[in-house]
Design an enzyme around this catalytic site. Structure first.
Site, PDB file in Angstrom:
ATOM      1  N   TYR A 119      34.765  41.887  61.071  1.00 38.13           N
ATOM      2  CA  TYR A 119      34.350  40.771  59.903  1.00 38.13           C
ATOM      3  C   TYR A 119      34.438  41.501  58.476  1.00 38.13           C
ATOM      4  O   TYR A 119      34.691  40.936  57.615  1.00 38.13           O
ATOM      5  CB  TYR A 119      32.664  40.395  60.395  1.00 38.13           C
ATOM      6  CG  TYR A 119      32.312  39.400  59.549  1.00 38.13           C
ATOM      7  CD1 TYR A 119      32.803  38.121  59.445  1.00 38.13           C
ATOM      8  CD2 TYR A 119      31.328  39.686  58.620  1.00 38.13           C
ATOM      9  CE1 TYR A 119      32.275  37.058  58.596  1.00 38.13           C
ATOM     10  CE2 TYR A 119      30.615  38.739  57.945  1.00 38.13           C
ATOM     11  CZ  TYR A 119      31.162  37.353  57.693  1.00 38.13           C
ATOM     12  OH  TYR A 119      30.814  36.448  57.149  1.00 38.13           O
ATOM     13  N   SER A 157      31.941  37.542  51.476  1.00 39.71           N
ATOM     14  CA  SER A 157      30.505  37.826  51.890  1.00 39.71           C
ATOM     15  C   SER A 157      30.397  39.056  51.299  1.00 39.71           C
ATOM     16  O   SER A 157      31.018  40.000  50.932  1.00 39.71           O
ATOM     17  CB  SER A 157      30.580  37.832  53.567  1.00 39.71           C
ATOM     18  OG  SER A 157      29.614  38.499  53.974  1.00 39.71           O
TER      19      SER A 157
END
Length: 278
Positions: free
Chosen positions: A171, A158
């Site tokens: 995350y 990501s």
């Protein structure tokens, strides 16, 4: 009757059937990016080995797309449990053959308050899924791919792995770990014929991003992401950001001084805590 010869012939026939079309193994295939990638690979004529915890959701998806059980095998597993993903990986090899492409797409994201002891457990859960689960997905296939001298291992990272965002410590750190792990693995497998592809999505319209309480520039549909990812994997691109606009955002994030970065993120909304979303 020569039963051993008959068995050998049957095994040969099964093996030939297994390899008439390329095979892709995808985790996190019950929703989001994993499901979109499954749809794209099915459209391109590949055989599918799909993995997720929610077997019933995958079964409904397979029926909706009119895919046969021969073209699309389904496996119930939790990548956060190494024994679980190892078992279905070995089952896939036995039933369908060694995959040509393995995509570790399973991932979770929810907000973290690093000052709260209660958030240590969800922090560990994120890493168990996004990092240990990714490694556990790849390991069962590496020896076979190296022996065959071909294969592609794909890690879904990501853009959030580039800098730490407030409220997203779990995350962001996990996706930074995915980027570093895949880079290390690429070096380990250099010269073996096995390639490692790292894909860093920007904002993609999925159930995971639907709950984000902040603006999401260059938001794209999951199907658009999947088509671009398929092309990047086919080219065996070592690292790619999708969409391309977010590649420039990523470059900017890497060079921003800390003071400017901190100022830009001040007051930004945070993802809700303790609500895992696969």
């Amino acid at each position: 009757m020569n039963t051993s010869a008959t068995s050998a012939n049957a095994a040969t026939a099964i093996q030939a059937t297994k390899h008439d079309r390329p095979l892709v193994f995808i985790t996190g295939a019950s929703s989001g990016l994993g499901q979109a990638l499954a749809e794209e690979y099915a459209k391109q004529g590949w055989r599918l080995a799909l993995v997720a915890r929610r077997l019933d959701v995958m079964q409904q998806w397979r029926e909706q797309h009119g895919l046969s059980t021969q073209q699309c095998h389904l496996y119930a597993a939790d990548v956060a449990q190494p024994s679980s993903i190892r078992a279905v990986a070995e089952q896939c090899i036995q039933e369908q053959g060694l995959p040509d492409v393995v995509i570790a797409s399973a991932g979770i994201s929810h907000g973290i308050d690093t000052a709260d002891w209660e958030d240590l457990a969800p922090f560990e859960q994120i890493w168990a899924t996004n990092n240990r689960g990714l490694a556990a997905t790849f390991i069962p296939f590496m020896a076979g791919m190296r022996a065959r001298k071909s294969g592609v291992l794909v890690g879904i990272a990501s853009v959030a792995g580039v800098r730490g965002l407030p409220g997203h410590a779990g995350y962001c750190s996990s996706k930074a770990g995915v980027i570093a792990y895949c880079e290390s693995l690429r070096g380990d497998l250099r010269g073996t014929g096995v390639d490692v592809v790292t894909i860093s999505p920007g904002f993609v319209r999925t159930a995971m991003t639907a709950k984000n309480p902040f603006s999401m520039p260059f938001l794209i549909d999951a199907q658009v992401f999947a088509a671009k990812a398929f092309a990047a994997i086919a080219r065996r691109t070592s690292y790619v950001v999708i969409p391309w606009q977010m590649a420039w955002v990523e470059r900017l994030l890497r060079i921003l001084p800390n003071a400017v970065f901190d100022w830009a993120l001040a007051g930004r909304g945070r993802k809700p805590r303790h609500k895992p979303d696969v």
